[in-house]
Design a protein around this motif. Structure first.
Motif, mmCIF file in Angstrom:
data_model
loop_
_atom_site.group_PDB
_atom_site.id
_atom_site.type_symbol
_atom_site.label_atom_id
_atom_site.label_comp_id
_atom_site.label_asym_id
_atom_site.label_seq_id
_atom_site.Cartn_x
_atom_site.Cartn_y
_atom_site.Cartn_z
ATOM 1 N N SER A 1 15.427 8.491 -1.570
ATOM 2 C CA SER A 1 14.928 7.210 -2.085
ATOM 3 C C SER A 1 13.708 6.698 -1.314
ATOM 4 O O SER A 1 12.926 5.922 -1.847
ATOM 5 N N GLU A 2 13.530 7.151 -0.083
ATOM 6 C CA GLU A 2 12.461 6.614 0.769
ATOM 7 C C GLU A 2 11.299 7.580 1.000
ATOM 8 O O GLU A 2 10.291 7.192 1.559
ATOM 9 N N LYS A 3 11.417 8.833 0.562
ATOM 10 C CA LYS A 3 10.417 9.818 0.982
ATOM 11 C C LYS A 3 9.011 9.493 0.508
ATOM 12 O O LYS A 3 8.061 9.685 1.257
ATOM 13 N N TYR A 4 8.849 8.971 -0.701
ATOM 14 C CA TYR A 4 7.492 8.655 -1.157
ATOM 15 C C TYR A 4 6.943 7.419 -0.446
ATOM 16 O O TYR A 4 5.745 7.330 -0.190
ATOM 17 N N THR A 5 7.816 6.492 -0.106
ATOM 18 C CA THR A 5 7.367 5.331 0.671
ATOM 19 C C THR A 5 6.878 5.786 2.045
ATOM 20 O O THR A 5 5.805 5.381 2.503
ATOM 21 N N VAL A 6 7.646 6.658 2.690
ATOM 22 C CA VAL A 6 7.243 7.179 4.005
ATOM 23 C C VAL A 6 5.973 8.010 3.880
ATOM 24 O O VAL A 6 5.058 7.889 4.699
ATOM 25 N N MET A 7 5.882 8.851 2.852
ATOM 26 C CA MET A 7 4.692 9.679 2.651
ATOM 27 C C MET A 7 3.442 8.809 2.520
ATOM 28 O O MET A 7 2.370 9.152 3.037
ATOM 29 N N ALA A 8 3.571 7.671 1.845
ATOM 30 C CA ALA A 8 2.434 6.781 1.631
ATOM 31 C C ALA A 8 2.039 6.023 2.901
ATOM 32 O O ALA A 8 0.947 5.474 2.979
ATOM 33 N N LYS A 9 2.914 5.999 3.880
ATOM 34 C CA LYS A 9 2.589 5.373 5.164
ATOM 35 C C LYS A 9 1.753 6.334 6.009
ATOM 36 O O LYS A 9 0.916 5.925 6.795
ATOM 37 N N GLY A 10 2.027 7.640 5.847
ATOM 38 C CA GLY A 10 1.286 8.671 6.565
ATOM 39 C C GLY A 10 1.959 10.013 6.337
ATOM 40 O O GLY A 10 3.177 10.127 6.502
ATOM 41 N N PRO B 1 2.223 -0.126 7.865
ATOM 42 C CA PRO B 1 1.387 -0.347 6.675
ATOM 43 C C PRO B 1 1.130 0.977 5.944
ATOM 44 O O PRO B 1 1.250 2.061 6.530
ATOM 45 N N TYR B 2 0.775 0.858 4.680
ATOM 46 C CA TYR B 2 0.355 2.032 3.919
ATOM 47 C C TYR B 2 -1.032 2.440 4.379
ATOM 48 O O TYR B 2 -1.905 1.595 4.555
ATOM 49 N N GLU B 3 -1.230 3.717 4.565
ATOM 50 C CA GLU B 3 -2.552 4.239 4.929
ATOM 51 C C GLU B 3 -3.213 4.715 3.644
ATOM 52 O O GLU B 3 -2.590 5.424 2.849
ATOM 53 N N ARG B 4 -4.447 4.305 3.412
ATOM 54 C CA ARG B 4 -5.109 4.540 2.122
ATOM 55 C C ARG B 4 -5.088 6.009 1.698
ATOM 56 O O ARG B 4 -4.719 6.330 0.575
ATOM 57 N N ARG B 5 -5.477 6.915 2.557
ATOM 58 C CA ARG B 5 -5.506 8.332 2.182
ATOM 59 C C ARG B 5 -4.110 8.851 1.850
ATOM 60 O O ARG B 5 -3.925 9.600 0.891
#
Length: 129
Positions: free
Chosen positions: A11-20, A54-58
């Motif tokens: 449930s969290e992997k895409y949220t974590v991926m978007a952080k870095g 925070p989310y990192e843009r890249r």
């Protein structure tokens, strides 16, 4: 503890991926190597810490491209054009970090998920419900 941690990660992997992406790879490796309840507890704590970053843009752009994969075969051309327009605007942004997913993108992801349902994505915290 293993099953609960794997469900949390799903449930969290895409949220974590978007952080870095490096955070995503770190958690993925820890889960792969985990053997004890203590190991799984560390993974759960780390996921909690990473969610606060925070989310990192890249990384966010990369994650959005991954998520698009769930929609690309069924999405209408107009939806595809709008998605990639939003993604390109994000890519060109001067902002490096975001406290939350930009509103227009978040809203459009919700729209896509409603129009093109995905059981897996519906359980993801990345697409706000």
């Amino acid at each position: 503890m293993k099953k609960e941690t794997e469900q949390l990660w799903a449930s969290e992997k895409y949220t974590v991926m978007a952080k870095g992406y490096n955070f995503y790879k770190e958690v993925q490796g820890l889960i792969r190597d985990a053997q004890s309840d203590s190991d799984y507890k560390k993974v759960r704590l780390l996921i909690g810490v990473l969610k606060e970053k925070p989310y990192e843009r890249r990384a966010l752009c990369n994650t959005l491209e991954h998520v698009w994969g769930y929609f690309k075969k069924s999405a209408e051309e107009l939806d595809k054009e709008h998605f990639f327009s939003l993604l390109n605007t994000l890519r060109e942004s001067d902002e490096e970090y975001y406290d939350e997913i930009p509103y227009e993108i978040d809203l459009f992801l919700q729209y896509l998920l409603q129009k093109y349902p995905s059981d897996y994505l519906s359980r993801s915290t990345f697409i706000q419900n």
